[in-house]
Scaffold this motif. Structure first.
Motif, mmCIF file in Angstrom:
data_model
loop_
_atom_site.group_PDB
_atom_site.id
_atom_site.type_symbol
_atom_site.label_atom_id
_atom_site.label_comp_id
_atom_site.label_asym_id
_atom_site.label_seq_id
_atom_site.Cartn_x
_atom_site.Cartn_y
_atom_site.Cartn_z
ATOM 1 N N ASN A 70 -9.412 -41.137 7.194
ATOM 2 C CA ASN A 70 -10.532 -42.069 7.017
ATOM 3 C C ASN A 70 -10.827 -42.377 5.553
ATOM 4 O OD1 ASN A 70 -11.213 -42.787 9.713
ATOM 5 N ND2 ASN A 70 -12.116 -40.766 9.982
ATOM 6 N N LEU A 71 -10.403 -41.507 4.657
ATOM 7 C CA LEU A 71 -10.533 -41.780 3.227
ATOM 8 C C LEU A 71 -9.426 -42.722 2.722
ATOM 9 C CD1 LEU A 71 -11.553 -38.277 1.819
ATOM 10 C CD2 LEU A 71 -12.988 -40.327 1.977
ATOM 11 N N GLY A 72 -8.474 -43.043 3.600
ATOM 12 C CA GLY A 72 -7.436 -44.006 3.255
ATOM 13 C C GLY A 72 -6.200 -43.426 2.593
ATOM 14 N N PHE A 73 -5.966 -42.132 2.787
ATOM 15 C CA PHE A 73 -4.793 -41.510 2.174
ATOM 16 C C PHE A 73 -3.643 -41.303 3.152
ATOM 17 C CE2 PHE A 73 -8.169 -40.213 -0.714
ATOM 18 C CZ PHE A 73 -7.584 -40.540 -1.937
ATOM 19 N N LEU A 74 -3.912 -41.427 4.443
ATOM 20 C CA LEU A 74 -2.919 -41.099 5.448
ATOM 21 C C LEU A 74 -3.108 -41.985 6.669
ATOM 22 C CD1 LEU A 74 -0.719 -38.904 5.848
ATOM 23 C CD2 LEU A 74 -2.494 -37.396 6.699
ATOM 24 N N ASN A 75 -1.998 -42.457 7.220
ATOM 25 C CA ASN A 75 -2.005 -43.223 8.473
ATOM 26 C C ASN A 75 -1.080 -42.519 9.451
ATOM 27 O OD1 ASN A 75 -3.607 -45.406 7.479
ATOM 28 N ND2 ASN A 75 -1.812 -46.197 6.439
ATOM 29 N N PHE A 76 -1.563 -42.321 10.669
ATOM 30 C CA PHE A 76 -0.749 -41.681 11.704
ATOM 31 C C PHE A 76 -0.270 -42.723 12.691
ATOM 32 C CE2 PHE A 76 -3.744 -38.274 10.495
ATOM 33 C CZ PHE A 76 -2.837 -37.295 10.133
ATOM 34 N N LYS A 77 0.944 -42.522 13.206
ATOM 35 C CA LYS A 77 1.419 -43.353 14.308
ATOM 36 C C LYS A 77 0.901 -42.770 15.613
ATOM 37 C CE LYS A 77 5.472 -45.968 14.365
ATOM 38 N NZ LYS A 77 6.918 -46.012 14.426
ATOM 39 N N ASP A 78 0.799 -43.603 16.615
ATOM 40 C CA ASP A 78 0.342 -43.187 17.940
ATOM 41 C C ASP A 78 -1.030 -42.527 17.837
ATOM 42 O OD1 ASP A 78 0.091 -42.600 20.600
ATOM 43 O OD2 ASP A 78 2.135 -41.892 20.809
ATOM 44 N N ALA A 79 -2.028 -43.328 17.562
ATOM 45 C CA ALA A 79 -3.364 -42.863 17.196
ATOM 46 C C ALA A 79 -4.240 -42.433 18.365
ATOM 47 C CB ALA A 79 -4.078 -43.956 16.404
ATOM 48 N N TRP A 80 -3.691 -42.166 19.534
ATOM 49 C CA TRP A 80 -4.501 -41.731 20.655
ATOM 50 C C TRP A 80 -5.141 -40.401 20.336
ATOM 51 C CZ3 TRP A 80 -5.020 -37.772 24.121
ATOM 52 C CH2 TRP A 80 -5.802 -38.051 25.235
ATOM 53 N N PRO A 81 -6.378 -40.142 20.565
ATOM 54 C CA PRO A 81 -7.315 -40.815 21.444
ATOM 55 C C PRO A 81 -8.169 -41.888 20.761
ATOM 56 C CG PRO A 81 -8.272 -38.736 20.786
ATOM 57 C CD PRO A 81 -6.910 -38.832 20.145
ATOM 58 N N SER A 82 -8.136 -41.964 19.417
ATOM 59 C CA SER A 82 -8.985 -42.922 18.729
ATOM 60 C C SER A 82 -8.419 -43.196 17.339
ATOM 61 C CB SER A 82 -10.403 -42.356 18.589
ATOM 62 O OG SER A 82 -11.163 -43.106 17.664
ATOM 63 N N VAL A 83 -8.583 -44.411 16.875
ATOM 64 C CA VAL A 83 -8.134 -44.724 15.519
ATOM 65 C C VAL A 83 -9.016 -44.039 14.479
ATOM 66 C CG1 VAL A 83 -7.060 -46.910 16.151
ATOM 67 C CG2 VAL A 83 -9.459 -46.874 15.470
ATOM 68 N N TYR A 84 -10.151 -43.514 14.888
ATOM 69 C CA TYR A 84 -11.072 -42.848 13.964
ATOM 70 C C TYR A 84 -10.850 -41.338 13.872
ATOM 71 C CZ TYR A 84 -13.277 -47.357 14.347
ATOM 72 O OH TYR A 84 -13.501 -48.712 14.345
ATOM 73 N N LEU A 85 -9.999 -40.799 14.725
ATOM 74 C CA LEU A 85 -9.672 -39.376 14.720
ATOM 75 C C LEU A 85 -8.186 -39.196 14.442
ATOM 76 C CD1 LEU A 85 -11.471 -38.099 17.961
ATOM 77 C CD2 LEU A 85 -12.128 -37.615 15.601
ATOM 78 N N SER A 86 -7.816 -38.028 13.980
ATOM 79 C CA SER A 86 -6.384 -37.743 13.893
ATOM 80 C C SER A 86 -5.830 -37.758 15.324
ATOM 81 C CB SER A 86 -6.147 -36.392 13.221
ATOM 82 O OG SER A 86 -6.623 -35.337 14.010
ATOM 83 N N PRO A 87 -4.553 -38.058 15.479
ATOM 84 C CA PRO A 87 -3.995 -38.182 16.837
ATOM 85 C C PRO A 87 -3.830 -36.837 17.536
ATOM 86 C CG PRO A 87 -2.301 -38.556 15.200
ATOM 87 C CD PRO A 87 -3.583 -38.408 14.449
ATOM 88 N N PHE A 88 -3.809 -36.890 18.838
ATOM 89 C CA PHE A 88 -3.705 -35.692 19.667
ATOM 90 C C PHE A 88 -2.457 -34.879 19.350
ATOM 91 C CE2 PHE A 88 -3.071 -33.327 23.651
ATOM 92 C CZ PHE A 88 -4.311 -32.714 23.735
ATOM 93 N N TRP A 89 -1.356 -35.550 19.034
ATOM 94 C CA TRP A 89 -0.137 -34.806 18.727
ATOM 95 C C TRP A 89 -0.311 -33.956 17.471
ATOM 96 C CZ3 TRP A 89 2.307 -35.937 14.126
ATOM 97 C CH2 TRP A 89 2.069 -37.185 13.555
ATOM 98 N N MET A 90 -1.140 -34.400 16.532
ATOM 99 C CA MET A 90 -1.432 -33.577 15.353
ATOM 100 C C MET A 90 -2.300 -32.381 15.742
ATOM 101 S SD MET A 90 0.010 -34.365 12.492
ATOM 102 C CE MET A 90 -1.012 -33.418 11.373
ATOM 103 N N TRP A 91 -3.158 -32.559 16.727
ATOM 104 C CA TRP A 91 -3.984 -31.454 17.181
ATOM 105 C C TRP A 91 -3.097 -30.314 17.684
ATOM 106 C CZ3 TRP A 91 -8.328 -33.965 20.637
ATOM 107 C CH2 TRP A 91 -8.934 -35.021 19.932
ATOM 108 N N THR A 92 -2.062 -30.697 18.425
ATOM 109 C CA THR A 92 -1.173 -29.655 18.956
ATOM 110 C C THR A 92 -0.425 -28.960 17.820
ATOM 111 O OG1 THR A 92 0.632 -31.208 19.378
ATOM 112 C CG2 THR A 92 -0.872 -30.792 21.187
ATOM 113 N N LEU A 93 -0.134 -29.690 16.746
ATOM 114 C CA LEU A 93 0.558 -29.063 15.617
ATOM 115 C C LEU A 93 -0.344 -28.057 14.906
ATOM 116 C CD1 LEU A 93 2.656 -31.999 14.123
ATOM 117 C CD2 LEU A 93 3.368 -30.169 15.683
ATOM 118 N N TRP A 94 -1.625 -28.363 14.773
ATOM 119 C CA TRP A 94 -2.545 -27.393 14.172
ATOM 120 C C TRP A 94 -2.636 -26.144 15.043
ATOM 121 C CZ3 TRP A 94 -4.664 -26.963 9.478
ATOM 122 C CH2 TRP A 94 -4.638 -28.075 8.646
#
Length: 177
Positions: A70-94
């Motif tokens: 949201n600060l404009g430093f990173l864009n993720f592909k496949d932005a589900w569940p919301s363009v305002y949150l990191s994507p679910f696939w990143m959640w699984t990586l954490w």
């Protein structure tokens, strides 16, 4: 041997989610990674403590990635569940990273400064690799700022995850006395 498999399955999950995101096909990699995490928690000696650690790491990671994006430093592909949150696939990586605290990264326990340095180096490198594989891109505010923010996040994350784990174990030991 369990630490070896923890490392291997972490790598498989990471590559699967990154390649899935790059191709906008994350459903099966995420399901596979979540299945592994479920088995990991179930087989853990202290399942409840492992689940608490993974949940806290997940909240930390989602918050950090969402803020950086949201600060404009990173864009993720496949932005589900919301363009305002990191994507679910990143959640699984954490969550996957948190699963290594008692496995392949357990040798860092009691070495917070080493964990911070390795986190500050390896975390941003992982994002750069994912971006080069097509899972995202650097935002309009640039790669250098994004790498610096990620170095700070991961430099804090690794010692913090071990601190949380140690606190949970200590509390559990006090409770069982």
């Amino acid at each position: 041997m369990a630490k070896f498999w923890n490392f291997v399955l972490f790598q498989v999950g990471w590559f699967a989610c990154i390649i899935g995101a790059a191709n906008e096909q994350v459903l099966w990699p995420v399901i596979g990674t979540l299945l592994y995490l479920g088995i990991h928690i179930w087989r853990s000696e202290h399942s409840k403590l492992e689940l608490k650690l993974i949940f806290k790491a997940l909240i930390f990671g989602v918050s950090a990635d969402t803020l950086i994006a949201n600060l404009g430093f990173l864009n993720f592909k496949d932005a589900w569940p919301s363009v305002y949150l990191s994507p679910f696939w990143m959640w699984t990586l954490w969550a996957l990273v948190a699963s290594t605290v008692n496995g392949s990264l357990s040798w860092l326990r009691g070495r917070p400064w080493l964990g911070a340095v390795l986190g500050a180096i390896a975390g941003p490198m992982s994002y750069e690799a994912g971006i080069r594989m097509g899972a995202g891109s650097w935002g309009p505010n640039g790669q250098l700022g994004g790498l610096i923010l990620l170095a700070i996040v991961w430099g804090v994350a690794m010692p913090l995850f071990f601190h949380w784990h140690n606190r949970h174990v200590s509390a559990n030991l006090r409770q069982n006395q």
